[in-house]
Each structure stands twice: as structure tokens, then as C-alpha cells.
Design an enzyme around this catalytic site. Structure first.
Site, PDB file in Angstrom:
ATOM      1  N   LEU A  88     -17.304  30.489  41.789  1.00  0.00           N
ATOM      2  CA  LEU A  88     -17.927  30.489  40.482  1.00  0.00           C
ATOM      3  C   LEU A  88     -16.811  30.232  39.586  1.00  0.00           C
ATOM      4  CD1 LEU A  88     -20.684  30.611  39.419  1.00  0.00           C
ATOM      5  CD2 LEU A  88     -20.746  32.879  39.289  1.00  0.00           C
ATOM      6  N   HIS A  89     -16.326  29.234  39.691  1.00  0.00           N
ATOM      7  CA  HIS A  89     -15.260  28.677  38.652  1.00  0.00           C
ATOM      8  C   HIS A  89     -15.585  27.248  38.111  1.00  0.00           C
ATOM      9  CE1 HIS A  89     -12.212  30.882  41.289  1.00  0.00           C
ATOM     10  NE2 HIS A  89     -12.846  31.770  40.536  1.00  0.00           N
ATOM     11  N   ALA A  90     -14.863  26.548  37.388  1.00  0.00           N
ATOM     12  CA  ALA A  90     -15.204  25.274  37.169  1.00  0.00           C
ATOM     13  C   ALA A  90     -16.413  25.012  36.708  1.00  0.00           C
ATOM     14  CB  ALA A  90     -14.610  24.399  38.063  1.00  0.00           C
TER      15      ALA A  90
END
Lengths: 560, 85
Positions: free
Chosen positions: B14-16
């Protein structure tokens, strides 16, 4: 004349005068306070952050593409409600808006830096938002990178944020050189996307006087200051030769004297197929099936699996496609294979093929789905098992494959015990594929996920080359093909050495195929053998690399 | 309180981009909505810095919670984003 050394992250030769981009925003001193009207100061901070958010969005719209996504994410940072609350609290207590913004970002900055990896690299995005907001609050000029120039220039900076580079065109920038950053930093990503050479982690770069002519080699990481005209000419010719050398070589992989080496792609699913085809992969050497299983409470149904396998197989009619059965456990735990709970050392625990002894139904389902997919396509399907350590495991796996109707069963060589005994494993394996990353992890007792141990993960380590040589020799005794599908296969220099060791196929990220194909085409098998012998005779990874290179005269023509 | 428990499938966690889409969707709602790693402290799902600080990686499970009118629909949307490959 002097030379600076960094890490080359975007290959190619760039020449131009240096433009040192230094956006020095002074840190608002600790304890700086506002005049007393907290409400007005809070509003000032909010307006500054909103102005920055809008500016980032505007740049994003102008830039488009991948840059736009990054800039929009930065705009979200400027509008972050958690940050706003933090800033408001600080201002309420008397802190000036600039200092409050600085401290407000500080907490998140620490968390990201601590996480390291991808998130660590986002610290530069966060600092950029913070500095832009402080510049607005302090009335400082917004410094920008020149987006146009009469002559392309070399952009030198401590590090570059997405907003700095969003509006740059490849016509304006000859090369990037940064003091900080690594292969996954923003500068590296944007440089590769723009096709501009780049060197990162280059100490001393920002101390170069503005206007100094710089010759940047984005492959070797060398930056020559004030080079002679002849040197620039030679470097440019080498770069042009590399481009045409890569473009000139197509078709199936082979050495200069026609010894065939199958060059294949590593894929994680159907979405990687277009790149594999674009770069001329001779089929697939490693189809990782984990992505189908990750994040599930139950294993995907046999029908769903069959469809995913068939989609890949149909893309390679008549070609070889090697599917690796589910490699779960260790860093990839799955709830329906929950036997690895509480293992003190999961990398040495129930993972890979070992899990199938506890959950034989998962393997049986996967093999059945593969067999059904294989019967509907003309691709020549091979199945291989991960993390095999003994001949018994190989025999058991092969029996399961035959029972499912899959005639070609192979074994990954990732555990040193398997590398030492491929001749025995041949009782159950029709082919072998060496996974150099895990093999290095287990041979050097060095966790792949620990960044500080990367030197022990270097595939040039002579001990690792010895294990590869032993595995290949054992396979040859039983007339079994032995390929390599780890990172090592995608390094053009190491690829020549692996071929010299007797490896029969190389499978890699699709984008690495052209350089490997060209490097092999420039050297005879005999030269590869001599390079391999020289590398194994060395005592360190570094000297092994140097020794191999000295026996591969064609590398210079590729700019490697 | 209504909640959804999902496993993050995207390779980048759950990045970018997944994080940005997640936060943008949450921010459009008037409800309060939080996200936490399984067993961890919840953070405001409208805060990109909070969500990034959770350091949610591929294979991690997150719990998304919201209460009020439209909570179920919002949670469904957020769960879809978080679990998209």
C-alpha cells in the site's frame, strides 16, 4: 583533469556543461515563534501548503504520464489532514508557521526513513513538499531547474525530486549526476524513462564549479571533468557502437561461433508476456506462479489457475515454457499453507517444495490445472519444483508430475546440497535451473533481505561460481540441461561466464535480453570458457569480475 | 463498527499509486475512516503520510473501519483498492 565515481543507473554517454542545482532552504531555527495571532498564522500555513499542492498538480498536468502520478501523490502530502492537525497544534502553542511545517513533516519523515527501501526513497518527495512550503512562507524565490537550454547541460544536484524533473525534456539534459540516491531513487527512474544517462551516489558532484564540462558514463558510473575533445569523441563513438551492436543482434541466442544458448524471460503472469515477446524471448525460463496465490484465504480454484496458465502458454506456440510450482513460505506465507507459523527461521523452514508434503492437494491441483492448460496449447511445458534439497524430493516431485500427465519435470537448484548432487537428482529431474539469488543466500548464510549483506549476495563470488560449475558438471554426466534463472543471468558479462561454465539456457527480466544476446554474439564459446576459468581462479568477487572481463574483448564494443 | 479485513496483493504494497488512490477515495467521503495493520494502531485513511507510515507490504493484512451513512459502500470501495493486484 579529474574523475568522480558514482553508480551508473541509466546507461549511455552524456556530455555537457555542469549546472549545479542547489535548492538550499534554510532550516527554520528551533524555537522560532510567531507574533501572537495564532489563528492568522495557522491560516498562513494552510494557505502556503495549499499553494504548494496546486503548484504540484499544475506541474503534474503539464508533465503527464508517470510523473503526474508522483506529483499528485506529493500534492496529497501537502493537503494531508494529519499534517495539518500537527501544524495547527504547534502554531497554537506559539511556534512559527515555517518551523511548524518543518517539525510537522519531521515525524513522518523519520517513519519513512526508518522503513527504508521504497519508502525510504520517498523521503526526498516529502522534503521537497516541505521545502516548497517553507519557501512560500519565508518569501524565498522558488528555484527551478532550467527546462530549456541552448546546449544540453549536465544536471548536478544533491538529489532530485519529481517536481524538479517533471518538466525537463531529454533535449535540455545531457545527463544527470546526483550525490545521493540509488538504483530505485526518483532520479534513476526518471532518467531511464527519459533515456538520459545518469550517475547517482556520486560524492563530490555538487562541489564541481558551475560551467565545468562533464563527460558522464551512465553504465560505469564514471564522471570525467573537463575531458579532452578526443575523449568525448571516443566516448560518443563507443555509445553509438553499443546502440547499433544491440540493435544489430536478433534471433535465437548463440555465441560468436554458433554455440546455441537459449535466452528466455522470467515472468510473473500474463501481464509480463508482451515485454517477453518484444525483446525476443525464446519462451519462458521461469514462470513464477506465486502471484496467483498471494493474498488469498484459499488457493485459487483449478479453473482459475488453468485459465491463467493457458493465457501464458498460448503466447508462446511451439516454445518452451517452464512453470515453477508455488514457492510459498519464508517471506511469502499463505494462510492456506499455514505450517510455517512461529518458525524461528522461515528461510530455513517449511517453504517451497517442502510444503507439499504437508499439503499434497495444493500441488496436485496445480499440476492438474497445468496439465489441462498444456493439452490446449502447443507450448512445450516444463514444470519445476522450488527449494529441492535431496534426490528423494526430486523423485517424489517427478512422480507427481507424471501422474498428472506432465512429462517434463525439473528442479530448481537453490540449496547448496542440490547443487553438489545434481547427478543424483537427475534420477527425478529432466532438467535443472539454477536460482542464483537463493543459492547465494544459502551458500553464504546471508539473508537476501538484509541490505548490509549485499556483498555476500554478489553473484561474482568465486564460491558461488564453483557451485554453479559443480551443478552443471553433475547435470552433464546424466545428459541433463542446466540453465540459470536468477538475477545473474541478466548481467551480460556474467552471462558469458555462465555459458563458459556450461550453462545451456539463461532466463532473465525481458529488458535484459538484448544486451545479453549481443554480449554472447561477440564472443566464442572458447572465450567464454577462458573467462569462466579466470573468474573461478580469482579470490574475490571483484577480482573475478575483472579477470573475466579481461578475457572478453568484445565488451568494449558494447560500452560495458 | 463496520470494517473490512483485506490482504494487500499489489507488489508495491500500500505504497505509491495504490496508496494515493486509496487516500483520494477516502478523502472524498465525509465519514471518518481509519486503516490499521492487523493488530496495529489505526491511522486516518485520508492521510497519505499516515497510510505510508504504516508501511503495508504485499501480503500484509489491513483492517479498514468506518461508521455512518454510506460506510458499507465506502468500505467496499476501499477494500477493492487495497486488495487490487
Amino acid at each position: 583533469m579529474s574523475t568522480l565515481t558514482g553508480v551508473g543507473v541509466s546507461p549511455g554517454i552524456g556530455f555537457g556543461t555542469g549546472y549545479v542545482f542547489a535548492r538550499e532552504i534554510p532550516v527554520p531555527p528551533p524555537g522560532s515563534r510567531h507574533g501572537g495571532d495564532a489563528a492568522a498564522e495557522r491560516e498562513r500555513a494552510g494557505r502556503a501548503l495549499e499553494q504548494v499542492a496546486q503548484d504540484l498538480e499544475r506541474r503534474g498536468t503539464l508533465a503527464g504520464g508517470e510523473s503526474q502520478k508522483v506529483l499528485e501523490a506529493q500534492a496529497l502530502m501537502a493537503r494531508d489532514p494529519g499534517l495539518a492537525a500537527e501544524v495547527a497544534g504547534l502554531v497554537e502553542a506559539g511556534t512559527s508557521a515555517s518551523r511548524a511545517v518543518y517539525e510537522g513533516f519531521g515525524r513522518y519523515r523519520e517513519a519513512l526513513a526508518e522503513a527504508g527501501g521504497y519508502l525510504g526513497a520517498r523521503v526526498v518527495d516529502l522534503d521537497d513538499v516541505r521545502d516548497r512550503a517553507i519557501a512560500v512562507l519565508e518569501g524565498l524565490p522558488a528555484l527551478d531547474v532550467p527546462s530549456r537550454a541552448a546546449e544540453p547541460y549536465v544536471l548536478v544536484a544533491r538529489d532530485l525530486a519529481p517536481a524538479d524533473t517533471a518538466l525537463l525534456s531529454p533535449d535540455a539534459v545531457a545527463a544527470f549526476v546526483t550525490e545521493e540516491g540509488g538504483p530505485t531513487s526518483h532520479t534513476a527512474i526518471i532518467a531511464r524513462a527519459m533515456g538520459v544517462p545518469a550517475v547517482v551516489a556520486c560524492r563530490g558532484a555538487t562541489a564541481v564549479a558551475a560551467g565545468t564540462p562533464m563527460l558522464v558514463d551512465g553504465a560505469s558510473g564514471l564522471v570525467r571533468l573537463t575531458p579532452s575533445a578526443r575523449e568525448v569523441e571516443a566516448a560518443r563513438e563507443a555509445a553509438a557502437a553499443r546502440r547499433s551492436a544491440l540493435a544489430a543482434v536478433g534471433g535465437p541466442g548463440a555465441t560468436a561461433d554458433g554455440h546455441p544458448v537459449t535466452l528466455q524471460a522470467n515472468i510473473g503472469g500474463p501481464r509480463d508476456v508482451p515485454d517477453a515477446l518484444k525483446y525476443g524471448a525464446q519462451g519462458v525460463g521461469l514462470y513464477r506462479t506465486e502471484f496467483l496465490f498471494l493474498g488469498r484465504r484459499k488457493a485459487p480454484s483449478p479453473q482459475e489457475q488453468e485459465a491463467a496458465y493457458l493465457e501464458v502458454l498460448k503466447a508462446f506456440p511451439g516454445e518452451r515454457v517452464v512453470v515453477r510450482t508455488l514457492d510459498a513460505g519464508a517471506d511469502k506465507p499463505l494462510p492456506f499453507l499455514a505450517s510455517s507459523d512461529g518458525e524461528p527461521n522461515p528461510a530455513l523452514g517449511m517453504r517451497g517444495t517442502r510444503l507439499f508434503q504437508v499439503h499434497p492437494e495444493v500441488l496436485a491441483d496445480q499440476l492438474a490445472a497445468l496439465a489441462r492448460a498444456a493439452s490446449q496449447a502447443s507450448a512445450r511445458v516444463g514444470v519445476m519444483a522450488p527449494m529441492v534439497a535431496t534426490a528423494e524430493e526430486a523423485v517424489r516431485f517427478a512422480a507427481a508430475c507424471r501422474e498428472a500427465g506432465l512429462p517434463s519435470a525439473g528442479v530448481m537448484i537453490e540449496v547448496p546440497s542440490a547443487a553438489l548432487r545434481t547427478a543424483d537428482l537427475a534420477a527425478g529431474a529432466d532438467f535443472f535451473s539454477i536460482g542464483t539469488n537463493d543459492l547465494a543466500q544459502y551458500a553464504f548464510a546471508a539473508d537476501r533481505q538484509v541490505g548490509a549483506l549485499t556483498a555476500l549476495q554478489d553473484p561474482w563470488q568465486p564460491a558461488l561460481l564453483d557451485l554453479v560449475a559443480l551443478a552443471v558438471a553433475g547435470a552433464a554426466v546424466r545428459d541433463r540441461p542446466c540453465g540459470v534463472c536468477g538475477e545473474a543471468a541478466g548481467d551480460p558479462v556474467l552471462a558469458c561466464v555462465l555459458v563458459g561454465l556450461g550453462v545451456t539456457s539463461l532466463s532473465m527480466a525481458a529488458a535484459s535480453l538484448p544486451a545479453v544476446r549481443a554480449a554472447l554474439a561477440l564472443h566464442t564459446r572458447e572465450e567464454c570458457v577462458r573467462a569462466a576459468q579466470a573468474a573461478r581462479a580469482a579470490e574475490s568477487a571483484e577480482s573475478a569480475r575483472a579477470a573475466a572481463r579481461s578475457h572478453l574483448p568484445g565488451l568494449g564494443g558494447l560500452g560495458l | 463498527m463496520p470494517e473490512r479485513q483485506v490482504t494487500v496483493k499489489a507488489e508495491v504494497g500500500l505504497h505509491a499509486r495504490p496508496a494515493a488512490t486509496f487516500v483520494q477515495t477516502a478523502a472524498k467521503a465525509t465519514l471518518e475512516v481509519t486503516v490499521a495493520k492487523a493488530g496495529g494502531q489505526p491511522v486516518n485513511a485520508k492521510s497519505i503520510l499516515g497510510v505510508l507510515s504504516l508501511d503495508v507490504r504485499q501480503g500484509d493484512t489491513v483492517v479498514i473501519s468506518a461508521e455512518g451513512e454510506g460506510a458499507e459502500e465506502l468500505l467496499d470501495r476501499l477494500a477493492d483498492i487495497a486488495s487490487a493486484p
